[in-house]
Design a protein around this motif. Structure first.
Motif, PDB file in Angstrom:
ATOM      1  N   HIS A 138       0.840  -1.198   0.000  1.00 37.07           N
ATOM      2  CA  HIS A 138       0.000   0.000   0.000  1.00 37.07           C
ATOM      3  C   HIS A 138       0.876   1.249   0.000  1.00 37.07           C
ATOM      4  O   HIS A 138       0.619   2.209  -0.733  1.00 37.07           O
ATOM      5  CB  HIS A 138      -0.890   0.030   1.247  1.00 37.07           C
ATOM      6  N   CYS A 139       1.918   1.222   0.839  1.00 33.61           N
ATOM      7  CA  CYS A 139       2.828   2.360   0.950  1.00 33.61           C
ATOM      8  C   CYS A 139       3.533   2.629  -0.378  1.00 33.61           C
ATOM      9  O   CYS A 139       3.580   3.772  -0.850  1.00 33.61           O
ATOM     10  CB  CYS A 139       3.840   2.081   2.060  1.00 33.61           C
ATOM     11  N   ARG A 187      12.965   2.917   5.585  1.00 35.16           N
ATOM     12  CA  ARG A 187      13.513   3.255   4.271  1.00 35.16           C
ATOM     13  C   ARG A 187      12.480   3.978   3.413  1.00 35.16           C
ATOM     14  O   ARG A 187      12.792   4.989   2.770  1.00 35.16           O
ATOM     15  CB  ARG A 187      13.994   1.990   3.549  1.00 35.16           C
ATOM     16  N   LEU A 188      11.247   3.471   3.414  1.00 34.02           N
ATOM     17  CA  LEU A 188      10.202   4.105   2.619  1.00 34.02           C
ATOM     18  C   LEU A 188       9.855   5.485   3.161  1.00 34.02           C
ATOM     19  O   LEU A 188       9.585   6.415   2.393  1.00 34.02           O
ATOM     20  CB  LEU A 188       8.945   3.218   2.607  1.00 34.02           C
ATOM     21  N   SER A 201       1.377  11.175  -1.360  1.00 34.35           N
ATOM     22  CA  SER A 201       2.626  11.226  -0.596  1.00 34.35           C
ATOM     23  C   SER A 201       2.339  11.164   0.893  1.00 34.35           C
ATOM     24  O   SER A 201       3.026  10.455   1.644  1.00 34.35           O
ATOM     25  CB  SER A 201       3.395  12.505  -0.926  1.00 34.35           C
ATOM     26  N   ASN A 202       1.327  11.900   1.342  1.00 35.28           N
ATOM     27  CA  ASN A 202       0.958  11.884   2.763  1.00 35.28           C
ATOM     28  C   ASN A 202       0.446  10.511   3.199  1.00 35.28           C
ATOM     29  O   ASN A 202       0.734  10.054   4.309  1.00 35.28           O
ATOM     30  CB  ASN A 202      -0.101  12.953   3.049  1.00 35.28           C
ATOM     31  N   GLU A 203      -0.318   9.856   2.316  1.00 33.27           N
ATOM     32  CA  GLU A 203      -0.792   8.499   2.626  1.00 33.27           C
ATOM     33  C   GLU A 203       0.380   7.538   2.762  1.00 33.27           C
ATOM     34  O   GLU A 203       0.432   6.720   3.680  1.00 33.27           O
ATOM     35  CB  GLU A 203      -1.742   8.008   1.521  1.00 33.27           C
ATOM     36  N   SER A 261       2.230   8.271   6.036  1.00 30.26           N
ATOM     37  CA  SER A 261       1.451   7.815   7.190  1.00 30.26           C
ATOM     38  C   SER A 261       1.581   6.306   7.383  1.00 30.26           C
ATOM     39  O   SER A 261       1.816   5.819   8.497  1.00 30.26           O
ATOM     40  CB  SER A 261      -0.020   8.198   7.012  1.00 30.26           C
ATOM     41  N   ILE A 262       1.446   5.552   6.303  1.00 30.06           N
ATOM     42  CA  ILE A 262       1.567   4.085   6.376  1.00 30.06           C
ATOM     43  C   ILE A 262       2.983   3.688   6.797  1.00 30.06           C
ATOM     44  O   ILE A 262       3.169   2.801   7.629  1.00 30.06           O
ATOM     45  CB  ILE A 262       1.203   3.445   5.023  1.00 30.06           C
ATOM     46  N   ALA A 263       3.985   4.359   6.218  1.00 33.41           N
ATOM     47  CA  ALA A 263       5.383   4.038   6.533  1.00 33.41           C
ATOM     48  C   ALA A 263       5.678   4.273   8.013  1.00 33.41           C
ATOM     49  O   ALA A 263       6.323   3.440   8.669  1.00 33.41           O
ATOM     50  CB  ALA A 263       6.321   4.874   5.666  1.00 33.41           C
TER      51      ALA A 263
END
Length: 360
Positions: A211-212, A248-249, A234-236, A239-241
């Protein structure tokens, strides 16, 4: 004590699937876990189930589950189990996933010719091994930027996958193909198709890592079209990372994605990065041309992106054209759009200046 209780709880959870020396198929266990628990809990349990499996079928199919769930450390452990298996097919699976893991560790820089030579010697003992062999073949040709050859395998992958009996493997192979197609169409600058497969991954897979990555790539597809949409993805991704510890992500999004997308759109207020090259790109957006050029001109062998940045800073058509050709020669037709965007801007500026002189 807590660890022992946790092990006991896991054993209790798995008990219905391990009766009288038999083990339920991984597909049934997957469905049960996904029904009873949230996706992260279910995947954690499935990871443990794969690592403690005594079934040769589940041991090899567990490799795909671990790979597609981004459990790479555990994948390495299960590869070792399958390498030692008395079952020859399991050893074939171990060979293939060993290559896949090595590609992951080396940033996909494993010699594609070496991969193809090794695969040529592999005589698949099952339909699943045949599919995995074709996937690795496709990855190899993609590294070589042989897009025509890559595209010729897609129908084969669909046909081979649809002929597989195990529903879990069918699901993962289809997901794997869509994952690849997102990157494939991004490189070809086929953004509608790239987004189609990116949104499918977000909506269908339970893998937060994917997803990220999907959000991170989708953000880039909107860089030249819709700044707000690019920021949203980018914000999503960030947030997931951050929620899942994907360090790293998180670094890629904060130090690469955000500043790149902002600078492309002439935005710089409140945007920061620890990457000096991306900071130079931001300086170009700010109009701090001297600072940007100083950093970029010190690079002895600039990448196509760095050459694009320098061409952008200096309004240098030759450098921009060089960056464009380097991108297209490498098969990255998406990235090639950025120097072209700047070339169009410069030409438009020249036309406006000529028009002003004509009217003066």
């Amino acid at each position: 004590m807590e660890d022992n209780n946790q092990i006991q709880d896991t054993q209790t959870i798995f008990k219905p699937f391990r009766q009288n020396g038999n083990e339920t198929s991984l597909h049934i266990v997957y469905k049960a876990m996904m029904t009873r628990y949230d996706s992260n809990q279910a995947l954690a349990l499935l990871k443990e189930f794969c690592l403690t499996s005594l079934s040769v079928e589940n041991q090899r199919r567990g490799l795909e589950l671990l790979y597609m769930s981004s459990f790479f450390d555990e994948l390495e452990e299960l590869i070792r189990v399958n390498r030692k298996s008395e079952n020859e097919e399991n050893r074939q699976w171990a060979y293939i996933y060993g290559i896949m893991l090595e590609r992951r560790k080396t940033g996909e820089k494993l010699d594609p010719y070496k991969m193809l030579a090794g695969l040529d010697k592999l005589k698949p003992l099952s339909q699943e091994v045949e599919v995995l062999k074709v996937f690795l073949t496709v990855y190899s040709y993609n590294t070589l930027r042989k897009n025509g050859t890559v595209g010729s395998y897609f129908d084969t992958l669909h046909e081979l996958t649809n002929a597989i009996d195990d529903p879990l493997m069918v699901m993962y192979f289809q997901e794997r193909l869509e994952d690849f197609l997102m990157f494939y169409h991004l490189l070809r600058n086929e953004l509608i198709l790239c987004r189609k497969y990116g949104y499918r991954l977000i909506n269908r897979t339970h893998n937060t890592f994917k997803h990220c990555v999907a959000h991170q790539k989708l953000a880039l597809t909107y860089a030249l079209e819709n700044y707000e949409q690019a920021l949203y993805h980018s914000n999503e991704a960030l947030s997931i990372a951050e929620q899942n510890g994907y360090t790293r992500l998180s670094h890629v999004v904060t130090d690469k994605n955000f500043p790149f997308i902002a600078a492309v759109n002439g935005v710089y207020e409140g945007v920061t990065t620890s990457d000096p090259i991306e900071q130079a790109h931001l300086d170009i957006a700010k109009g701090n041309i001297k600072e940007a050029v100083k950093v970029l001109e010190e690079i002895e062998q600039p990448s196509p992106f760095q050459e694009y940045y320098l061409g952008k800073a200096l309004n240098d058509m030759d450098r921009l054209l060089s960056a464009y050709h380097r991108f297209t020669r490498s098969g990255n037709h998406f990235a090639a759009q950025f120097p072209i965007h700047e070339i169009k801007r410069i030409r438009k500026l020249d036309i406006e200046i000529l028009e002003e002189h004509r009217l003066a």
